[in-house]
Design a protein around this motif. Structure first.
Motif, PDB file in Angstrom:
ATOM      1  N   LEU A 178     -22.846  59.952  18.774  1.00 39.19           N
ATOM      2  CA  LEU A 178     -21.439  59.730  19.087  1.00 39.19           C
ATOM      3  C   LEU A 178     -20.989  60.652  20.212  1.00 39.19           C
ATOM      4  CD1 LEU A 178     -20.505  60.235  15.355  1.00 39.19           C
ATOM      5  CD2 LEU A 178     -20.589  58.010  16.446  1.00 39.19           C
ATOM      6  N   ALA A 179     -20.093  60.155  21.051  1.00 40.74           N
ATOM      7  CA  ALA A 179     -19.555  60.994  22.122  1.00 40.74           C
ATOM      8  C   ALA A 179     -18.116  60.609  22.421  1.00 40.74           C
ATOM      9  CB  ALA A 179     -20.393  60.850  23.386  1.00 40.74           C
ATOM     10  N   ALA A 180     -17.339  61.618  22.781  1.00 45.26           N
ATOM     11  CA  ALA A 180     -15.988  61.429  23.312  1.00 45.26           C
ATOM     12  C   ALA A 180     -15.868  62.370  24.496  1.00 45.26           C
ATOM     13  CB  ALA A 180     -14.932  61.741  22.270  1.00 45.26           C
ATOM     14  N   VAL A 181     -15.583  61.796  25.663  1.00 43.71           N
ATOM     15  CA  VAL A 181     -15.483  62.563  26.901  1.00 43.71           C
ATOM     16  C   VAL A 181     -14.225  62.136  27.643  1.00 43.71           C
ATOM     17  CG1 VAL A 181     -17.991  62.800  27.079  1.00 43.71           C
ATOM     18  CG2 VAL A 181     -16.858  60.899  28.222  1.00 43.71           C
ATOM     19  N   ARG A 182     -13.876  62.906  28.666  1.00 48.46           N
ATOM     20  CA  ARG A 182     -12.684  62.575  29.446  1.00 48.46           C
ATOM     21  C   ARG A 182     -13.025  62.512  30.926  1.00 48.46           C
ATOM     22  NH1 ARG A 182      -8.004  62.967  26.290  1.00 48.46           N
ATOM     23  NH2 ARG A 182      -8.435  63.914  24.284  1.00 48.46           N
ATOM     24  N   VAL A 183     -12.434  61.510  31.576  1.00 44.65           N
ATOM     25  CA  VAL A 183     -12.450  61.378  33.029  1.00 44.65           C
ATOM     26  C   VAL A 183     -10.980  61.374  33.424  1.00 44.65           C
ATOM     27  CG1 VAL A 183     -13.091  59.957  34.997  1.00 44.65           C
ATOM     28  CG2 VAL A 183     -14.607  60.077  33.010  1.00 44.65           C
ATOM     29  N   MET A 220     -26.152  56.250  29.421  1.00 46.94           N
ATOM     30  CA  MET A 220     -27.438  56.845  29.669  1.00 46.94           C
ATOM     31  C   MET A 220     -27.649  58.088  28.811  1.00 46.94           C
ATOM     32  SD  MET A 220     -29.967  56.305  31.837  1.00 46.94           S
ATOM     33  CE  MET A 220     -31.069  57.039  32.958  1.00 46.94           C
ATOM     34  N   ILE A 221     -26.619  58.927  28.693  1.00 53.00           N
ATOM     35  CA  ILE A 221     -26.747  60.149  27.901  1.00 53.00           C
ATOM     36  C   ILE A 221     -27.015  59.814  26.441  1.00 53.00           C
ATOM     37  CG2 ILE A 221     -25.500  62.187  27.053  1.00 53.00           C
ATOM     38  CD1 ILE A 221     -24.065  62.204  29.829  1.00 53.00           C
ATOM     39  N   LEU A 222     -26.250  58.872  25.874  1.00 56.40           N
ATOM     40  CA  LEU A 222     -26.466  58.507  24.477  1.00 56.40           C
ATOM     41  C   LEU A 222     -27.799  57.814  24.269  1.00 56.40           C
ATOM     42  CD1 LEU A 222     -22.950  57.357  23.238  1.00 56.40           C
ATOM     43  CD2 LEU A 222     -24.032  59.583  23.012  1.00 56.40           C
ATOM     44  N   ALA A 223     -28.219  57.016  25.227  1.00 53.25           N
ATOM     45  CA  ALA A 223     -29.516  56.339  25.123  1.00 53.25           C
ATOM     46  C   ALA A 223     -30.654  57.352  25.084  1.00 53.25           C
ATOM     47  CB  ALA A 223     -29.699  55.373  26.287  1.00 53.25           C
ATOM     48  N   GLU A 224     -30.587  58.361  25.937  1.00 53.95           N
ATOM     49  CA  GLU A 224     -31.627  59.392  25.951  1.00 53.95           C
ATOM     50  C   GLU A 224     -31.576  60.243  24.680  1.00 53.95           C
ATOM     51  OE1 GLU A 224     -31.280  61.556  29.623  1.00 53.95           O
ATOM     52  OE2 GLU A 224     -31.755  59.774  30.813  1.00 53.95           O
ATOM     53  N   PHE A 225     -30.374  60.543  24.211  1.00 59.75           N
ATOM     54  CA  PHE A 225     -30.196  61.290  22.968  1.00 59.75           C
ATOM     55  C   PHE A 225     -30.839  60.524  21.820  1.00 59.75           C
ATOM     56  CE2 PHE A 225     -26.483  63.363  20.316  1.00 59.75           C
ATOM     57  CZ  PHE A 225     -27.397  64.059  19.541  1.00 59.75           C
ATOM     58  N   VAL A 244     -20.242  65.588  21.437  1.00 55.71           N
ATOM     59  CA  VAL A 244     -21.466  64.790  21.507  1.00 55.71           C
ATOM     60  C   VAL A 244     -22.254  65.238  20.288  1.00 55.71           C
ATOM     61  CG1 VAL A 244     -23.583  64.270  22.767  1.00 55.71           C
ATOM     62  CG2 VAL A 244     -21.472  64.694  24.035  1.00 55.71           C
ATOM     63  N   THR A 245     -22.536  64.307  19.386  1.00 51.62           N
ATOM     64  CA  THR A 245     -23.169  64.701  18.128  1.00 51.62           C
ATOM     65  C   THR A 245     -23.968  63.548  17.532  1.00 51.62           C
ATOM     66  OG1 THR A 245     -22.724  65.796  16.001  1.00 51.62           O
ATOM     67  CG2 THR A 245     -21.183  64.060  16.674  1.00 51.62           C
ATOM     68  N   ARG A 271     -21.396  67.500  29.840  1.00 48.68           N
ATOM     69  CA  ARG A 271     -20.551  68.485  30.534  1.00 48.68           C
ATOM     70  C   ARG A 271     -20.739  68.428  32.046  1.00 48.68           C
ATOM     71  NH1 ARG A 271     -21.509  73.201  26.144  1.00 48.68           N
ATOM     72  NH2 ARG A 271     -19.728  72.706  24.810  1.00 48.68           N
ATOM     73  N   ALA A 272     -21.962  68.112  32.478  1.00 50.49           N
ATOM     74  CA  ALA A 272     -22.245  68.018  33.911  1.00 50.49           C
ATOM     75  C   ALA A 272     -21.689  66.729  34.522  1.00 50.49           C
ATOM     76  CB  ALA A 272     -23.751  68.098  34.146  1.00 50.49           C
ATOM     77  N   ALA A 273     -21.498  65.697  33.704  1.00 48.66           N
ATOM     78  CA  ALA A 273     -21.107  64.383  34.224  1.00 48.66           C
ATOM     79  C   ALA A 273     -19.623  64.063  34.107  1.00 48.66           C
ATOM     80  CB  ALA A 273     -21.915  63.299  33.510  1.00 48.66           C
ATOM     81  N   PHE A 274     -18.914  64.717  33.178  1.00 50.97           N
ATOM     82  CA  PHE A 274     -17.526  64.349  32.904  1.00 50.97           C
ATOM     83  C   PHE A 274     -16.592  65.542  33.090  1.00 50.97           C
ATOM     84  CE2 PHE A 274     -20.184  61.369  30.573  1.00 50.97           C
ATOM     85  CZ  PHE A 274     -19.659  60.158  31.012  1.00 50.97           C
ATOM     86  N   ASP A 275     -15.296  65.248  33.216  1.00 52.34           N
ATOM     87  CA  ASP A 275     -14.299  66.300  33.408  1.00 52.34           C
ATOM     88  C   ASP A 275     -14.219  67.235  32.203  1.00 52.34           C
ATOM     89  OD1 ASP A 275     -13.709  65.251  35.897  1.00 52.34           O
ATOM     90  OD2 ASP A 275     -12.013  64.069  35.163  1.00 52.34           O
TER      91      ASP A 275
END
Length: 81
Positions: free
Chosen positions: A60-65, A1-6, A37-38, A28-32
């Motif tokens: 592009l995004a890389a996040v951690r859970v 969803m975040i990338l789609a909106e971006f 995100v760029t 930042r609000a959704a993931f640990d």
């Protein structure tokens, strides 16, 4: 969803820096934690300029859970208007 909106914001002719900042805040609000995100040039992965999208791009995004790293990307094309 975040990338789609971006990507949608970029495709609508929105400011790249503002769209990136909003996507980063949402991640930042959704993931640990968030590695990045760029938006980058689709052909070279070079950084994009500040203005509206002028060439095909990838968001592009890389996040951690927990200890799991999630990476994803999505196409964004300049508006044809």
């Amino acid at each position: 969803m975040i990338l789609a909106e971006f990507a949608a914001h970029l495709e609508a002719g929105g400011d790249i820096a503002q769209a990136e900042a909003a996507a980063l805040d949402a991640a930042r609000a959704a993931f640990d934690s968030v590695d990045y995100v760029t938006a980058r040039c689709a052909l070279t992965l070079a950084p994009l300029g500040p203005g509206p999208l002028a060439r095909p791009a990838r968001v592009l995004a890389a996040v951690r859970v927990g200890s799991t790293r999630l990476i994803d990307n999505r196409a964004a094309s300049p508006s044809q208007n």
